[in-house]
Scaffold this active site. Sequence first.
Site, short mmCIF file in Angstrom:
data_model
loop_
_atom_site.label_atom_id
_atom_site.label_comp_id
_atom_site.label_asym_id
_atom_site.label_seq_id
_atom_site.Cartn_x
_atom_site.Cartn_y
_atom_site.Cartn_z
N PRO A 22 0.69 -1.15 0.09
CA PRO A 22 -0.11 -0.10 0.03
C PRO A 22 0.74 1.09 0.17
O PRO A 22 2.12 1.29 0.75
CB PRO A 22 -0.81 -0.18 1.50
N VAL A 23 0.49 2.31 -0.61
CA VAL A 23 1.27 3.60 -0.75
C VAL A 23 0.89 4.46 0.37
O VAL A 23 -0.34 4.39 0.79
CB VAL A 23 1.29 4.39 -2.27
N LEU B 143 4.09 1.53 5.02
CA LEU B 143 4.62 0.24 4.89
C LEU B 143 5.61 0.17 3.87
O LEU B 143 6.20 -0.92 3.44
CB LEU B 143 3.62 -0.63 4.52
N GLY B 144 6.69 1.29 3.44
CA GLY B 144 7.91 0.98 2.97
C GLY B 144 7.61 1.08 1.31
O GLY B 144 8.84 0.81 0.90
N SER B 145 6.44 1.48 0.63
CA SER B 145 6.73 1.28 -0.67
C SER B 145 7.65 2.22 -1.52
O SER B 145 8.36 1.63 -2.47
CB SER B 145 5.23 1.56 -1.20
N ALA C 173 11.06 0.52 -0.95
CA ALA C 173 11.10 -0.86 -1.63
C ALA C 173 11.27 -0.61 -3.17
O ALA C 173 12.01 -1.18 -3.87
CB ALA C 173 9.69 -1.51 -1.54
N ASP D 79 14.39 2.64 6.52
CA ASP D 79 13.49 2.26 5.79
C ASP D 79 14.39 1.27 4.56
O ASP D 79 14.07 0.09 4.43
CB ASP D 79 12.50 3.09 4.66
#
Length: 317
Positions: free
Chosen positions: A99-100, A104-106, A109, A150
């Site tokens: 999820p952006v 959660l680290g988009s 990533a 992150d």
Amino acid sequence: MPAISASAPGKSILFGEHAVVYGYPAIAVPILDVNLSVIVQALPTDNRIQIVNRNLDEDFFLERDAPNNSYARALEAIRRNLAVKRLPAMRLTMSSNIPVASGLGSSAAFAVALTRSVTRFLGFDLTIERLNAIAFEIEKFQHGTPSGIDNTVITYQKPIFFQKDKPVEFLAPGAPLTLLFANSGIPSLTKEVVFQLRRQREENPALVNAQFDEIASITHRAREMITLGNHSEIGHLMLENHHCLRELGLSLPELDHLVDMAVEAGAFGAKLCGSGKGGNVAALIPHGERQTITDRLMTEGAAACLASTVKPSHIIP
Ligand code: PMV
């Protein structure tokens, strides 16, 4: 040239977000149930770079003279670091189920998977430390003054105890940690929230630093409890950390409500995770209670829930 693909997981900060930007310690874990992947393919007939982002419905060619485009800036950071003259024609296809704008680290990533795939495509076999350093450079474009936690937890894909400018320490949890992320549905921009807190700290350093000191003490205790696998104590510390973040003005009534409801439904503890002012609440829950607590949080205003377990197989010796 064969196609090269790489993927990177999500992450969650369990303790110490925000304070970590100022050199205090923090703890983060990889969330391996979600990931972002990048496939790199050669484009033989064109000298441009094609971007295909399946989530955003994007399919376009990068203009070589569009330095403000986030893909162009990320690729330029990679090119500069590798000291290659010019990147070849290629197609980058991205897809993600992280999820952006929700903590959660988009974005990290993206930085890690892009760096891994493009450097491999170019024939480089970089050390993990160098990959992490490039991903950190890319993160700076997105966040301004990131702590580096992150990109580090996502690069190494292991639970970490992190402090800026110190060697990363890997954590070996004494028991699996089942986490339930309840998304408030309120998007939050890390860069803006970090900026606001920076101004708050300039205006009232004593107040903000007192909370950071408390968060640091919670984080040190949490490291010990994670190593011991003491769920109830970890949960208790999450609630204490949430309280500090709320004192700093980083929570919202919606996030406080999800924290309270998670505990009422049987979680060991819960807190906002990431930048706050929206995004996700993370709850540490008994493994068997995933469905019950998910159902409860969905009826209490969560827009979506995601459960993930940090398993012993993710634990390094
Ligand atoms: O919201 P996220 O997942 O981008 O996490 C931000 C964590 C902060 O501590 C607020 C910023 C940072 O760079 O560490």
